[in-house]
Write an enzyme that holds these catalytic residues in place. Structure first.
Site, PDB file in Angstrom:
ATOM      1  N   ASP A 170      33.767  30.672  33.244  1.00 15.83           N
ATOM      2  CA  ASP A 170      34.399  31.683  33.569  1.00 15.83           C
ATOM      3  C   ASP A 170      34.232  32.616  32.110  1.00 15.83           C
ATOM      4  O   ASP A 170      34.251  33.837  32.270  1.00 15.83           O
ATOM      5  CB  ASP A 170      35.903  31.422  33.994  1.00 15.83           C
ATOM      6  CG  ASP A 170      36.711  32.633  33.963  1.00 15.83           C
ATOM      7  OD1 ASP A 170      36.162  33.627  34.592  1.00 15.83           O
ATOM      8  OD2 ASP A 170      37.816  32.701  33.550  1.00 15.83           O
ATOM      9  N   ARG A 202      28.481  48.830  41.461  1.00 16.06           N
ATOM     10  CA  ARG A 202      29.130  48.537  40.272  1.00 16.06           C
ATOM     11  C   ARG A 202      29.362  47.024  40.346  1.00 16.06           C
ATOM     12  O   ARG A 202      30.106  46.348  39.580  1.00 16.06           O
ATOM     13  CB  ARG A 202      30.810  49.079  40.923  1.00 16.06           C
ATOM     14  CG  ARG A 202      30.815  50.497  40.843  1.00 16.06           C
ATOM     15  CD  ARG A 202      32.261  50.846  41.501  1.00 16.06           C
ATOM     16  NE  ARG A 202      33.302  50.273  41.367  1.00 16.06           N
ATOM     17  CZ  ARG A 202      34.205  49.649  41.977  1.00 16.06           C
ATOM     18  NH1 ARG A 202      34.186  49.739  43.429  1.00 16.06           N
ATOM     19  NH2 ARG A 202      35.222  49.084  41.568  1.00 16.06           N
ATOM     20  N   LYS A 203      28.682  46.318  40.964  1.00 21.85           N
ATOM     21  CA  LYS A 203      28.491  44.836  40.932  1.00 21.85           C
ATOM     22  C   LYS A 203      27.459  44.059  40.346  1.00 21.85           C
ATOM     23  O   LYS A 203      26.426  44.676  40.209  1.00 21.85           O
ATOM     24  CB  LYS A 203      28.201  44.260  42.573  1.00 21.85           C
ATOM     25  CG  LYS A 203      29.222  44.604  43.497  1.00 21.85           C
ATOM     26  CD  LYS A 203      28.940  43.914  44.813  1.00 21.85           C
ATOM     27  CE  LYS A 203      29.827  44.426  45.936  1.00 21.85           C
ATOM     28  NZ  LYS A 203      29.541  44.182  47.469  1.00 21.85           N
TER      29      LYS A 203
END
Lengths: 248, 248
Positions: A168, A213-214
């Site tokens: 992450d 936007r990804k």
């Protein structure tokens, strides 16, 4: 989820004032207070610790790889433009706020007990020791990670949650370097072989594609010589608006 | 990855001796030593802290939910069989070894600096405060989780890695209660809305299906009244053999 606000704000200095607004209210467990003026001046001139720099707990392999990538990084020279190198080392702090433009100073004014999850333990080498480098074109990030004895899952091995935390961290840093601010929408992790406590591994992230936007980023955790695959992952991030940030 | 060995071994007392073998060698960062006999006897009679029991850091909501589920749990009565209740509270320790049958005693003999990732901070309320209950038929697990100030990701909110860690912990405990020993093969996490530091949330896991050696478990993180969905996840676990465990 807006988990990368800290890193996000590194590229969004104008967003910093929002961190004082009720959007992120101080809670009882992380209460804030403003110190007196004289103490404040002293604090402003003290230096924040950059956790991405070597310390005495770093083993041989961690140091070898750090020197390898650092040797390919920008060299800051006074009065001259940085030499163009392949990689850039990213600083690392123990409070989210410090990642914002000017956040290191703000963090001295806005006192809080809150600490960045990956930097919440003072003892060098006990938990997460890591340093990230990003390449100039931002297509790749590499992280050298040494796993301390407080990260145990199965006996003698790193907890899957600690591995997820590092994935992450690496992919989130990567995404926000490309398109801040972003929110993490998904993490998909395949665990292939356990990581022994005390060992050093490489975590590499690659930008796969962008769609509106990804941002789609892939990630792998391997032994330092690349011969053993510990973990594979994909991450999806979404660029967000300031209004979205304020909603929390 | 064999991340749930600790919990796995809870149902596999015969595997405990393997924890002394080179399969899980003590490393410099988690070095082991055997204390002298007199000290050993004293230690054997000391009680290990069960972190799933309430402490002074637990807030009102955490206590309310704990009492709710605890009221539906087994009541141990001397000389009588436990009353059959819906839920069972699971104990929680700060070393993986303690989860094995007899592991609490073994952990006093086999000294180590290693600590379970979710229980590596002594200060109550600073990091992960949680308690798990499993239902009698093992179809569901529920975890009450209070997030401390050392779990910060974005300013004022819980780190995505800390959420992943709790999802891993809950689904892993659930899987190993059904079919120990197991290995986690995949975690797939959708982040929907951030969790404020200091808040209490519910983490619920459900066994979706089993296919041969595979267990499919779903998981959701919600506000305690269920009105807000913070995170959705799926987890895949695989039952493994003793030989696989030994390989690490």
């Amino acid at each position: 989820m807006a988990r990368n606000l800290a890193r996000i704000l590194g590229g969004c200095g104008s967003l910093v004032p929002f961190m004082k607004t009720p959007a992120c209210p101080p809670r009882s467990s992380s209460s804030s207070s403003i110190p007196p003026a004289r103490t404040l001046v002293q604090m402003l001139f003290s230096k924040s610790r950059d956790f991405s720099l070597p310390n005495s707990s770093w083993g041989e392999e961690m140091m070898r790889l750090y020197e390898f990538y650092n040797g390919k990084s920008d060299i800051e020279t006074e009065g001259e433009e940085n030499q163009r190198r392949e990689w850039k080392r990213l600083p690392s702090y123990n409070r989210s706020l410090k990642y914002a433009t000017g956040g290191v100073y703000l963090s001295k004014i806005i006192q809080s007990k809150a600490r960045l999850f990956t930097r919440n333990i003072r003892e060098p080498g006990a938990a997460f020791e890591y340093v990230l480098f990003i390449n100039k074109e931002k297509e790749r990030c590499v992280c050298i990670f040494q796993a301390g004895h407080l990260l145990e899952g199965p006996p003698g091995h790193v907890h899957g949650g600690a591995i997820a935390t590092m994935i992450d961290t690496v992919t989130g840093t990567h995404a926000s370097a490309i398109s801040a601010p972003v929110m993490t929408a998904n993490l998909n992790i395949d665990y292939r072989s356990p990581i022994p406590l005390g060992s050093t591994v490489l975590i590499e992230s690659t930008l796969e594609k962008t769609e509106g936007r990804k941002l789609y980023i892939s990630c792998k955790v391997t032994s330092t010589d690349g011969s053993k695959r510990h973990t594979d992952a994909t991450a999806l991030f979404v660029s967000i608006s300031v209004a979205h940030l304020l909603k929390g």
